[in-house]
Enzyme design. Structure first.
Site, short mmCIF file in Angstrom:
data_model
loop_
_atom_site.label_atom_id
_atom_site.label_comp_id
_atom_site.label_asym_id
_atom_site.label_seq_id
_atom_site.Cartn_x
_atom_site.Cartn_y
_atom_site.Cartn_z
N LYS A 1 11.11 -3.01 2.50
CA LYS A 1 9.90 -2.67 1.25
C LYS A 1 10.54 -2.24 -0.08
O LYS A 1 11.30 -1.87 -0.09
CB LYS A 1 9.56 -0.96 1.88
CG LYS A 1 8.15 -0.96 1.76
CD LYS A 1 7.74 0.51 2.56
CE LYS A 1 6.65 0.84 2.54
NZ LYS A 1 6.29 2.30 2.93
C1 E4P Z 1 2.72 3.23 3.16
O1 E4P Z 1 3.57 2.54 3.20
C2 E4P Z 1 2.98 4.54 2.57
O2 E4P Z 1 4.20 5.00 3.40
C3 E4P Z 1 2.11 5.75 3.00
O3 E4P Z 1 0.67 5.06 3.40
C4 E4P Z 1 1.76 6.53 1.73
O4 E4P Z 1 0.79 7.46 2.13
P1 E4P Z 1 0.46 8.75 1.29
O5 E4P Z 1 -0.26 8.46 -0.06
O6 E4P Z 1 -0.47 9.68 2.15
O7 E4P Z 1 1.85 9.50 1.01
#
Ligand code: E4P
Length: 217
Positions: A83
């Protein structure tokens, strides 16, 4: 639409896997902090449990640093997706890793133009953050629709991974728009089962069945 679990909690992932409800996992530094686990240890355990892509995020902000961290992370297993943030260095890293056959998840996407850049850099996944856009009063769902349109216009292979999904309506809306994947906290995935008429129906069928005095042998 594939379901990814947005968590680093191994027990939650195990429960979803037992019910065939998890096609992959996404983690981020905040989720690792919440789990209280060692990052490498947690991701290694998750990648051993789930066959599908498991996203592990780099924390370096420069290309060389990201490549070094990615090198360590991709050794964990062939199902690791690195990522990277949607920055110039992140996308340079994306291009390099994708060219070597490593899956990359371009994260923190808030505009369709960012998604276009990620697709051109060969990302396996683009992660538009719906909930965080909703939080600041911008309709996150419109971003998914725009990305779907652009990716279909050019036949980009990058999969739309709807992220920051906070409730079942988000799941429904991204499914209607044709997102390839959605990632949600385990609680949201379990919420998809909920309907009071289902509970009421099960209850009344069981009570009528009991009244027949029969068993299924
Ligand atoms: C995705 O890869 C992220 O980890 C996640 O969906 C972020 O979600 P949030 O905005 O609820 O922290």
């Amino acid at each position: 639409m594939k379901f990814f679990a947005d968590t680093a909690d191994i027990d939650d992932i195990r429960k979803l896997a037992a019910a065939n409800l998890v096609d992959g996992v996404t983690t981020n530094p905040s989720l690792i902090k919440k789990s209280g686990r060692d990052f490498i240890e947690a991701v290694t355990e998750i990648a051993g449990l789930v066959k599908g892509p498991v996203s592990a995020e780099v924390v370096a902000t420069d290309h060389a640093g990201m490549m070094k961290e990615a090198e360590r992370l991709r050794k964990i297993g062939s199902n690791i997706a690195i990522k990277v943030p949607l920055t110039p260095d992140g996308l340079m890293t994306c291009k390099a890793l994708s060219g070597e056959g490593t899956m990359v998840n371009a994260t923190l996407c808030f505009t369709a133009n960012q998604a276009l850049l990620a697709a051109k850099a060969g990302a396996a996944f683009i992660s538009p953050f719906l909930g965080r856009l909703d939080d600041i009063g911008q309709p996150g769902i419109e971003l998914i629709a725009d990305i779907r349109l652009i990716y279909d216009n050019y036949d980009f292979a990058t999969e739309i991974l709807a992220a920051s999904v906070r409730h079942p309506i988000h799941v429904l809306e991204v499914a209607k728009l044709g997102a390839d994947v959605m990632t949600a906290p385990p609680a949201v995935i379990w919420q998809l089962f909920n309907h009071p008429l289902t509970d009421k129906g099960v209850e009344s069928f069981l009570s009528d069945w009991k009244a027949t005095g029969q068993t299924i042998a």
